[in-house]
Design an enzyme around this catalytic site. Sequence first.
Site: not given
Ligand SMILES: Cc1cc2nc3c(=O)[nH]c(=O)nc-3n(C[C@H](O)[C@H](O)[C@H](O)COP(=O)(O)OP(=O)(O)OC[C@H]3O[C@@H](n4cnc5c(N)ncnc54)[C@H](O)[C@@H]3O)c2cc1C
Length: 420
Positions: A14, A79, A171, A300, A317-318
């Site tokens: 996200f 990475v 859920e 995160d 996610a937001q």
């Molecule tokens: C089951 C579940 C349900 C959820 N439901 C909700 C919801 O309803 N509403 C809400 O707001 N939030 C929800 N969340 C939380 C939300 O999904 C996270 O807060 C959000 O995904 C964080 O975004 P991000 O971009 O930090 O990480 P992510 O979306 O996890 O993206 C991280 C990215 O980094 C990549 N990556 C990681 N390590 C490496 C590496 N070493 N090299 C290359 N690429 C790498 C991964 O492949 C991924 O694409 C939920 C989480 C889970 C687990």
Amino acid sequence: MAGQPRIVIVGAGFAGLACAKALGSSPARVTVIDRNNYHLFVPLLYQVATAALSPADIAEPIRKILRRHRNIDVRLGTVETVDWAAQTVHLADGSALPYDKLVLATGSRYNYFGHSEWEALAPGLKTIGNARVLRSRLLRSFELAEREPDPLRQQALMTSVIVGGGPTGVEMAGAIAELARYTLVRDFRRIDPASARIVLVEAGPRILGTFPESLSTYARARLERMGVDIRCGQVVEEIGADFVRIEGAVTRAGAIIWAAGIQASDAGRWLAVDVDRIGRVPVRADLSVEGRDGVYVLGDSALLIDPATDRPLPGLAQVAKQQGRHLGTALARQIAQGTPVPPFRFQDRGNTAIIGRNAAVFDFGKRRLKGWPAWILWAIVHVYLLVGFDKRLQVSLQWLWRYLTYQRGARLITNDPDLR
Ligand SMILES: Cc1cc2nc3c(=O)[nH]c(=O)nc-3n(C[C@H](O)[C@H](O)[C@H](O)COP(=O)(O)OP(=O)(O)OC[C@H]3O[C@@H](n4cnc5c(N)ncnc54)[C@H](O)[C@@H]3O)c2cc1C
């Protein structure tokens, strides 16, 4: 493009994706690196694990999403570390990428609180692989129960234990109850899937602990009406191949699911900075990391204290999306006009969790919504947030079909390597 600043974004979740989109068509050479070739809509993973949607319904190729931005290069790779002094990112394939600005948006994984051996026995729900394994385990345990002559073993196979009563645990509990009671119930001859047992264990005093108490009480009552056995204030002491020990008592189960707490990615280790209890990198108000020139951490993996509440921003996610958009827009402006990145301010759009058919909760701070209106709103918001019009259409049609028929189309048991 020579001479333009090089911006490397690690992670197309996200945060990373929103940042890349905001930098699209800016005078910068942007490289997005992800270990997967797709962006995953994690909030709907539980529907893949419970056979309501297929993996492709909630995943979109990163190249496709970013294809119209000629200044963005997409790279498939993992990475391994960052040499922040030499401003270079190192990948597992041995290659290295120099940067002027680095955005780390690598998300989080589940926290097994020192019991890493539980991960294979009780997968969390973070990847498509996890969801496929859980779906196969759930469906296969009903198949095994169907041919099991011993009634005790049969009941054990039809038992699922979910550890963690946050939104994901709630859920999953609701979705498994519906899968068993509405869908599988019509397809088996010897067992009665409606008698499946679902145990939801939460160490804290109530489920949905981050929601107001009234919504948490509502969720509990709804789940109990669906037959879910909720155990609050109880701690899991041991997990085995087919059992969970909770406060000394052993519960045998066909599927065990982990939904208890997260742990940030390795970004803090790569940057050699002090991190908080769950591994998040402290960032300044402009999302940069102190002492690490040109490095930003988002989503995160970042620890940012919200000045409005004086508490860390939650792993949502937001939050990730807003941070990505904020930083991308500010960096594009900085390149064009030399302005600094302004402080990030989180706009809370409300917190939600779905319990089941016609039942969800929404917390907007001062206002709260529950039941059918919250469920409709939940569905609209989640469809709207999916990337791409075709995904929105596909998911909406499948939900409508499922609502009318109680059917779930993706009931496949696949031979994933992790499936024991
Ligand atoms: C089951 C579940 C349900 C959820 N439901 C909700 C919801 O309803 N509403 C809400 O707001 N939030 C929800 N969340 C939380 C939300 O999904 C996270 O807060 C959000 O995904 C964080 O975004 P991000 O971009 O930090 O990480 P992510 O979306 O996890 O993206 C991280 C990215 O980094 C990549 N990556 C990681 N390590 C490496 C590496 N070493 N090299 C290359 N690429 C790498 C991964 O492949 C991924 O694409 C939920 C989480 C889970 C687990």
